[in-house]
Design an enzyme around this catalytic site. Structure first.
Site, PDB file in Angstrom:
ATOM      1  N   ASP A   1     -42.168  -2.072 -12.794  1.00  0.00           N
ATOM      2  CA  ASP A   1     -41.013  -2.927 -12.506  1.00  0.00           C
ATOM      3  C   ASP A   1     -40.019  -2.090 -11.696  1.00  0.00           C
ATOM      4  OD1 ASP A   1     -39.218  -4.985 -12.314  1.00  0.00           O
ATOM      5  OD2 ASP A   1     -39.137  -5.434 -14.448  1.00  0.00           O
TER       6      ASP A   1
HETATM    7  C1  NOJ Z   1     -36.899  -6.733 -11.716  1.00  0.00           C
HETATM    8  C2  NOJ Z   1     -37.470  -7.817 -12.555  1.00  0.00           C
HETATM    9  O1  NOJ Z   1     -37.541  -7.402 -13.905  1.00  0.00           O
HETATM   10  C3  NOJ Z   1     -38.858  -8.278 -12.123  1.00  0.00           C
HETATM   11  O2  NOJ Z   1     -39.211  -9.410 -12.851  1.00  0.00           O
HETATM   12  C4  NOJ Z   1     -38.883  -8.537 -10.652  1.00  0.00           C
HETATM   13  O3  NOJ Z   1     -40.167  -8.987 -10.263  1.00  0.00           O
HETATM   14  C5  NOJ Z   1     -38.497  -7.262  -9.923  1.00  0.00           C
HETATM   15  N1  NOJ Z   1     -37.142  -6.903 -10.301  1.00  0.00           N
HETATM   16  C6  NOJ Z   1     -38.585  -7.407  -8.406  1.00  0.00           C
HETATM   17  O4  NOJ Z   1     -37.612  -8.240  -7.949  1.00  0.00           O
END
Ligand code: NOJ
Length: 745
Positions: free
Chosen positions: A288
């Site tokens: 993430d």
């Molecule tokens: C953080 C988020 O937790 C995740 O769900 C997302 O896909 C990523 N950022 C990318 O934007």
């Protein structure tokens, strides 16, 4: 009505076949090609494939790669981008990667396409309320089709995290609290995004996230610690990720949270032992956003180098945004702090996905600018969005058949901050990328288009969603007094759910309850429409209004879909995928809880209960009304005694006892009555959505497989134990008819 039937027909033609996903083919010639590519790559180029940059969310019309990013791309130091789209822009970037880098390896473009791209559909939690797997699959496919014409290869969806705590704002992005419902929804979405064949136009890569148990955050506070047993992890939280893998998902995202001391993005147990060795996953895992770097904050790494080593060793292949793999891992490999073989394995997985997606043969596959205009927000897409929004709506209360409204109602007062045109962006919910509010059908416009020429519609905002200022409660009351019926549209704004949007108070925000109280005081019938990204605590509201319609955040077709339901052109059929608590103090509140040693008893104080609140929720899991009624009878089991390993057929008659055609979600729950470890009081094991004309009766059959009767014993082995099982079937998790059978040795 005729118009809606026609729309259904168009949809059937458009999405003519049920889609099915394929997992990544492991082809020896491709693997051999990958070997030879890896042999030719420098360490920097290898780590480049594991590096994802971006985060600026731009498209054709806005900014471009800066000089530094362009230079990295030419050096082969970027394997994928986050948040870049646009057919022209992605084509331009791809040309640099393919034509100007030494290894000519194409890049992947990833984007958060969570519930539609241009045609924003209901938030995932709302779509889960439809319990309609085919529609959910079609919705994901439509999102993929739109994403694919603007250069996107890969969506960071579906989010399959179980959420038992509505304070957590990201509950909006998943399918609620139940492992079975969330698993079948996860599989449907993977099939939808990845399509029949990943090489087809309109197929994009899916990414099941956030592995694992991100939704178990303590106190419902986003990014917070998760501390659950391996049993709960395996029985409740892991099944939807496993279902996504079984459905052929090609990528997963590692979560930001720890589980019992082991941060997911550094967990070799999760990423390698469970995901690859147990489940046989052969795609790649992306971290993430900065979750590799955050291993430092988790205090399991003292610096960036250690964080990168832990992440790579765990099996997190791609580093989103931290740039640790690209930078610090060069020295780490050279000084043998981490083996280059580990790096090679991750590169292999990334290249495998790029090959299988056809990028080596067609690097510009999604970058044809001529395709967008015919696809984005096409009339077929809007029609599908309207259908799924209609099915996502859950009717929670309907006293004296206050709904549906007559199109000839003389005067309707439409009140509330989510009803008009000024706040219509809020109807899209979290993760909605559009700068064109014109494409959104507001509630006032949707209702107006239903009304006959003599009907009068008066609209008043009443108050703001959150802020105290700008309230016009007096004016709203004046409007309400002139009306035959009041429709109050209240709830949360877009930013109140989703990421980093946890709440401690789940009441209607701002002055909205005060506004509703004033409306109720007029004595006119009040229809409350709630728009939200999570269950809200609406006990007072439910007790004082005539009808409650749970509309969630429904996307671009909100006004039309809601009007379809309010005026009876669509008979509501949604069921809650999550328990609605009465108050925040009851949280976490979920239907598949354990019995405890002192289960609740009305007459005994020393049982598991509150002294200031009932135990029961406001609305249970699986609950939802229709404009007609259904009666369940004749629950029949194919046998009352079976042996371990045998399957059982359960059938039940369901009759439409009302005056309208309607759809019912027939739900089957199972309980292992006595076992060597404590088991939930009931667990959903199957459901079927059926249509019935007035007076029509259908027999619905379910198959209970041995796997559904099994559980993890004390040594975490999957077993079926002899004894009795209780089968419950009904239209929600509480109102069921029951039968029992015995499993022998
Ligand atoms: C953080 C988020 O937790 C995740 O769900 C997302 O896909 C990523 N950022 C990318 O934007």
């Amino acid at each position: 009505m005729r118009q809606i039937v026609q729309l259904h027909f168009i949809l059937l033609l458009f999405f003519f076949a049920r889609l099915s996903a394929q997992s990544i083919p492991l082809s020896p010639p491709i693997e051999a090609k990958i070997d030879s590519i890896i042999r030719l790559m420098t360490l920097e180029e290898k780590l480049g494939q594991l590096n994802q940059i971006g985060g600026t969310w731009y498209d054709d019309k806005t900014e471009r790669l800066n000089e530094e990013q362009t230079a990295l791309l030419r050096q082969g130091k970027i394997g994928s981008f986050l948040g870049v789209m646009g057919a022209e822009e992605t084509g331009r970037i791809q040309r640099i990667a393919v034509e100007q880098s030494r290894m000519h390896i194409p890049v992947l473009f990833g984007y958060d396409v969570i519930h539609g791209l241009a045609t924003i559909t209901p938030i995932p939690l709302a779509e889960a309320s439809s319990w309609n797997l085919s529609l959910v699959e079609q919705s994901a496919h439509m999102a993929a089709v739109e994403a694919s014409v603007v250069g996107i290869h890969w969506t960071y969806a579906p989010m399959v995290d179980i959420a038992r705590d509505p304070r957590w704002g990201r509950i909006a992005e998943g399918s609620g609290e139940d492992p079975y419902l969330s698993s079948v929804m996860a599989a449907a979405r993977v099939r939808g995004f990845q399509g029949m064949n990943i090489l087809d136009d309109g197929s994009i890569l899916a990414c099941a996230k956030h592995f694992a148990a991100y939704g178990g955050a303590e106190a419902g506070r986003d990014y917070n610690t998760v501390d659950i047993s391996e049993r709960t992890l395996r029985e409740v939280y892991l099944p939807p990720y496993k279902a996504a893998v079984d459905a052929g998902v090609w990528t997963l995202m590692s979560a930001l949270n720890e589980i019992g001391g082991d941060p997911s993005s550094g967990s070799r147990w999760l990423m390698t032992d469970v995901l690859r060795n147990e489940w046989g996953f052969n795609g790649f895992v992306v971290s993430d956003y900065t979750s590799i770097q955050e291993l430092i904050n988790h205090r399991i790494a003292k610096d960036r180098t250690e964080a990168g080593i832990i992440g790579l060793n765990a099996g997190v292949d791609v580093d989103m945004v931290s740039r640790i793999y690209m930078n610090e891992m060069i020295d780490a490999v050279r000084s043998k702090k981490i083996s280059e073989t580990i790096v090679n394995e991750s590169v292999r997985r990334v290249l495998r996905v790029k090959f299988a997606y056809g990028l080596f043969d067609h690097p510009y596959r999604n970058s044809d600018p001529s395709k967008g205009p015919n696809v984005l927000l096409s009339s077929q897409h809007r029609a599908l969005a309207r259908t799924i929004a209609g099915e996502s709506i859950v009717l929670l209360k309907n006293e004296n058949e206050s709904l549906p409204l007559s199109k000839k109602t003389k005067t309707i007062a439409l009140i509330g901050p989510l009803a008009g045109n000024e706040n219509k962006r809020e109807l899209l919910g979290t993760w909605a990328w559009t700068d064109k509010p014109d494409i959104i059908v507001s509630v006032v416009d949707g209702i107006r288009s239903k009304l006959g020429p003599t009907a009068k519609l008066i609209y008043e905002k009443g108050c703001e969603i959150e802020s105290d200022s700008g309230a016009r409660i007096e004016q709203a009351i004046k409007a309400a007094r002139q009306a035959d019926v009041i429709v109050a549209v209240l709830g949360e704004s877009q930013h109140m759910s989703g990421e980093a949007a946890s709440r401690t108070n789940l009441d209607l925000p701002g002055r909205q309850r005060e506004l509703l109280k004033a409306l109720v005081k007029t004595g006119k019938p009040v229809i409350l429409v709630v728009m939200n990204g999570r269950p809200l605590t609406i006990q007072w509201e439910t007790e004082h209004v005539a009808a409650v319609v749970e509309a969630w955040h429904l996307g671009v077709e909100t006004g039309n879909a809601l009007a379809d339901v309010l005026f009876g052109d669509v008979n509501p059929s949604g069921k809650l995928p999550v328990t609605f608590p009465r108050n925040v103090g009851q949280i976490p509140h979920y239907y598949n809880h354990k019995n405890s040693g002192r289960p609740f008893s009305e007459t005994d104080k020393y049982t598991s209960r509150y002294i200031d609140s009932p135990n029961e929720p406001l609305f249970p899991f699986g609950y939802g009304l229709s404009y007609t009624t259904f009666q369940y009878s004749n629950l029949t089991l194919s046998a009352t005694n079976i042996t371990k390993g045998q399957t059982l057929t359960v059938s039940v008659d369901v009759e439409n006892t009302g005056k309208r055609s309607g759809e019912e979600v027939v739900q089957l729950y199972l309980r292992d009555d006595v076992a060597s470890v404590t088991r939930p009081v009931k667990e959903l094991k199957g459901f079927k959505k059926i249509s019935l004309n007035p007076g029509e009766k259908k027999t619905v059959a379910f198959t209970l497989s041995p796997d559904m009767m099994s559980f993890y014993d004390l040594s975490m082995k999957r077993v079926i134990e002899p004894g009795t099982f209780t089968v419950s079937v009904g239209g929600n998790s509480v109102d069921c008819i029951q039968s029992q059978y015995t499993v022998g040795e």
